[in-house]
Design a protein around this motif. Sequence first.
Motif, short mmCIF file in Angstrom:
data_model
loop_
_atom_site.label_atom_id
_atom_site.label_comp_id
_atom_site.label_asym_id
_atom_site.label_seq_id
_atom_site.Cartn_x
_atom_site.Cartn_y
_atom_site.Cartn_z
N VAL A 1 0.87 -1.03 0.12
CA VAL A 1 -0.01 -0.08 0.03
C VAL A 1 0.86 1.26 0.01
O VAL A 1 1.91 1.43 0.99
N GLN A 2 0.43 2.12 -0.89
CA GLN A 2 1.51 3.35 -0.94
C GLN A 2 0.45 4.91 -1.15
O GLN A 2 -0.44 4.47 -2.20
N LEU A 3 0.55 5.68 -0.53
CA LEU A 3 -0.02 6.98 -0.66
C LEU A 3 1.06 7.96 -1.01
O LEU A 3 1.99 8.12 -0.49
N GLN A 4 0.85 8.59 -2.20
CA GLN A 4 1.87 9.54 -2.72
C GLN A 4 1.33 10.65 -2.83
O GLN A 4 0.49 11.13 -3.79
N ALA A 5 1.71 11.74 -2.01
CA ALA A 5 1.41 13.06 -2.06
C ALA A 5 2.25 13.80 -2.81
O ALA A 5 3.42 13.75 -3.14
N SER A 6 1.78 14.93 -3.52
CA SER A 6 2.46 15.46 -4.50
C SER A 6 1.68 17.00 -4.78
O SER A 6 0.83 17.00 -4.33
N GLY A 7 2.45 17.74 -5.49
CA GLY A 7 1.82 19.10 -5.94
C GLY A 7 2.31 20.26 -5.05
O GLY A 7 1.95 21.49 -5.23
N GLY A 8 3.17 20.05 -3.86
CA GLY A 8 3.53 21.01 -3.03
C GLY A 8 4.64 21.99 -3.73
O GLY A 8 5.03 21.76 -4.84
N GLY A 9 4.81 23.02 -3.19
CA GLY A 9 5.74 23.99 -4.04
C GLY A 9 5.74 25.38 -3.06
O GLY A 9 5.09 25.50 -1.81
N SER A 10 6.31 26.35 -3.66
CA SER A 10 6.10 27.71 -3.17
C SER A 10 5.19 28.59 -3.78
O SER A 10 4.88 28.67 -5.03
N VAL A 11 4.64 29.30 -2.95
CA VAL A 11 3.41 30.26 -3.64
C VAL A 11 3.44 31.62 -2.48
O VAL A 11 3.68 31.32 -1.35
N GLN A 12 2.92 32.53 -3.26
CA GLN A 12 3.14 33.97 -2.23
C GLN A 12 1.74 34.02 -1.64
O GLN A 12 0.61 33.38 -2.10
N GLY A 15 -2.29 33.42 -2.91
CA GLY A 15 -2.16 32.44 -3.92
C GLY A 15 -2.97 31.07 -3.78
O GLY A 15 -3.43 30.97 -2.49
N SER A 16 -3.03 30.27 -4.82
CA SER A 16 -3.75 28.92 -4.60
C SER A 16 -2.77 27.97 -5.02
O SER A 16 -1.62 27.90 -5.70
N LEU A 17 -3.03 26.88 -4.41
CA LEU A 17 -2.44 25.62 -4.84
C LEU A 17 -3.13 24.17 -4.74
O LEU A 17 -4.00 24.16 -3.74
N ARG A 18 -2.91 23.23 -5.52
CA ARG A 18 -3.55 22.17 -5.42
C ARG A 18 -2.59 20.96 -5.41
O ARG A 18 -1.87 20.84 -6.06
N ILE A 19 -2.84 20.25 -4.09
CA ILE A 19 -1.90 19.15 -3.88
C ILE A 19 -2.93 17.69 -4.08
O ILE A 19 -4.01 17.76 -4.02
N SER A 20 -2.31 16.73 -4.11
CA SER A 20 -2.88 15.51 -4.64
C SER A 20 -2.33 14.34 -3.70
O SER A 20 -1.06 14.28 -3.29
N CYS A 21 -2.98 13.35 -3.58
CA CYS A 21 -2.99 12.04 -2.90
C CYS A 21 -3.16 11.04 -3.79
O CYS A 21 -4.54 10.60 -3.82
N ALA A 22 -2.37 10.20 -4.35
CA ALA A 22 -2.58 9.09 -5.21
C ALA A 22 -2.30 7.77 -4.43
O ALA A 22 -1.10 7.49 -3.78
N ALA A 23 -3.20 6.84 -4.68
CA ALA A 23 -3.02 5.60 -3.74
C ALA A 23 -2.86 4.47 -4.79
O ALA A 23 -3.10 4.40 -5.75
N SER A 24 -2.05 3.50 -4.32
CA SER A 24 -1.82 2.21 -4.73
C SER A 24 -1.86 1.03 -3.85
O SER A 24 -1.49 1.35 -2.72
#
Length: 124
Positions: A1-12, A15-24
């Motif tokens: 089982v793996q959860l992969q979080a992604s999409g983080g970064g730097s923003v002012q 601002g807006s940001l969308r992060i994801s959590c993909a599962a396997s």
Amino acid sequence: VQLQASGGGSVQAGGSLRISCAASGITLRSYTVGWFRQAPGKDREFVTAITWDGKPIFYGDSVRGRFAISRDNNKNTVYLQMNSLKAEDTAVYYCAAGRPIYSAARQSDMYHYWGQGTLVTVSS
């Protein structure tokens, strides 16, 4: 089982940001999925959670009205849309999956599977 979080970064700030959590290895639509965050020197904090059937959805007081959680069952992925970001939103964001009862959905120890975290940095 793996959860992969992604999409983080730097923003002012603002601002807006969308992060994801993909599962396997698991089917996320069968689980309550939560987002937690941990800022440097602080305890892990509940952000939001969505139950297996999409309702109810819980939000922490500090993000209610600015963040929105959603899920795409076809992609086995849960998203966190973050708007009107503030410097205090800076943290490592973790996704987690479990089967807590509704009243315990905000408790991190109710979740069985955790992703590795993705860093969100908001500059003011």
